[in-house]
Scaffold this active site. Sequence first.
Site, PDB file in Angstrom:
ATOM      1  N   GLU A   1     -98.925 -24.162  34.917  1.00  0.00           N
ATOM      2  CA  GLU A   1     -99.395 -23.248  35.979  1.00  0.00           C
ATOM      3  C   GLU A   1     -98.294 -22.327  36.464  1.00  0.00           C
ATOM      4  OE1 GLU A   1    -100.488 -21.645  39.869  1.00  0.00           O
ATOM      5  OE2 GLU A   1     -98.715 -22.789  39.315  1.00  0.00           O
ATOM      6  N   GLU A   2     -97.079 -22.860  36.604  1.00  0.00           N
ATOM      7  CA  GLU A   2     -96.009 -22.048  37.195  1.00  0.00           C
ATOM      8  C   GLU A   2     -95.635 -20.845  36.324  1.00  0.00           C
ATOM      9  OE1 GLU A   2     -95.046 -22.091  40.115  1.00  0.00           O
ATOM     10  OE2 GLU A   2     -95.253 -24.110  40.935  1.00  0.00           O
TER      11      GLU A   2
ATOM     12  N   HIS B   1    -101.952 -28.738  39.409  1.00  0.00           N
ATOM     13  CA  HIS B   1    -100.917 -28.648  38.362  1.00  0.00           C
ATOM     14  C   HIS B   1     -99.742 -29.560  38.670  1.00  0.00           C
ATOM     15  CE1 HIS B   1     -97.976 -25.931  40.450  1.00  0.00           C
ATOM     16  NE2 HIS B   1     -99.035 -25.441  41.041  1.00  0.00           N
TER      17      HIS B   1
ATOM     18  N   ASP C   1    -104.504 -26.363  45.238  1.00  0.00           N
ATOM     19  CA  ASP C   1    -103.105 -25.940  45.126  1.00  0.00           C
ATOM     20  C   ASP C   1    -102.590 -25.623  46.522  1.00  0.00           C
ATOM     21  OD1 ASP C   1    -100.660 -25.222  44.079  1.00  0.00           O
ATOM     22  OD2 ASP C   1    -101.507 -23.926  42.523  1.00  0.00           O
TER      23      ASP C   1
ATOM     24  N   ASP D   1     -95.740 -28.321  45.921  1.00  0.00           N
ATOM     25  CA  ASP D   1     -96.528 -27.414  45.077  1.00  0.00           C
ATOM     26  C   ASP D   1     -96.341 -27.866  43.636  1.00  0.00           C
ATOM     27  OD1 ASP D   1     -97.635 -25.322  43.659  1.00  0.00           O
ATOM     28  OD2 ASP D   1     -96.080 -23.871  44.210  1.00  0.00           O
TER      29      ASP D   1
HETATM   30 ZN    ZN Z   1     -98.952 -24.210  42.806  1.00  0.00          ZN
END
Ligand code: ZN
Length: 340
Positions: A214-215, A65, A235, A182
């Site tokens: 994604e978050e 992501h 990830d 991330d």
């Molecule tokens: Zn992540």
Amino acid sequence: MKNTIDYLVDLLSIPSPTGNTKAVMEYVHNELIALGLTPYFTNKKALVLTLPGKDSSKGICLSAHVDTLGAMVRSVKENGRLRLTQIGGYNWETVEGQEVYVETHEGKKYTGTILIDTASKHIFSAAEESPRNDLHMELRLDEVVKNPEDVKALGICAGDYVCYIPEVQVTESGFIKSRHLDDKACVAALLTIAGKLKDTELPYDIHFFISNYEEVGHGSSAGVPENTITMLALDMACVGDDLNGDEQKCTICAKDSSGPYDYDVKNHLIDLARKHQIPYTVDIYPYYGSDASAAQRAGGNFKAGLIGPGVDASHNKERTHSDAIQATVDLAILFAKNPL
Ligand SMILES: [Zn+2]
């Protein structure tokens, strides 16, 4: 072809809080085109690339992501400071003192700093007692603004994005320090993997899925190619107390908050790592969900796995090492060549 760390530094330098990922997606799109590949955007603006395999009735989907944490303007205080709402899950303490910019509807950018409303030690002797929450954290703009009208005159209003200015450092010892490793470390990994696999004969189709929500939990809930039999999310891996994660290893995740990942996929990944001497560890994440589990929850009829480089201080001042990213690249390539 650029190397993975070059891609990563480029990606980190393009802010992309969830929902505001157009610029960074264009970067990824253009880099894939530069490799001679033909990615496409889904309706939801995720980016998908397919490398055809010998047997195109089956596909393996590798995901990462590109969206990150950030904030949005919620309201303007009487003194011209901004109240914010968070995008993604993090503690306010981790962004106290963070340099940011606000992006207005007209595309103007104004810098500022996130502070607690009792920031001055010469005025508030017990500043440490102030709760770090969305009532007390505020954005101080680097503009002459003393009231809501001044702020309005700049074109700033509720809904404007607040982007954290990344402070990217690559050390001689091989560490990469920045917010948003991330999951940009893994987007960079996917670009490298696409470059390495593009002229390789592959058993099944290999899909690359760059997700953009994604978050907030639904990045890959739509748009994963139909023939996918296994989705392997790349990830960040957690590093810290009670965990096995390591900044120089790739973690194979056995279970996170969403439950266990596919047992056969996990075992296959361990076997591949052992056979090819890839530095790895196996772990369980207590507070974590991935694009693979989100896609399954949305009805995806495929197996799920999760691997990634160890990232210290996640959703905070993050750090990883080039060794961990390389191990993740190597393991994902092995899985693509030996799919399950
Ligand atoms: Zn992540």
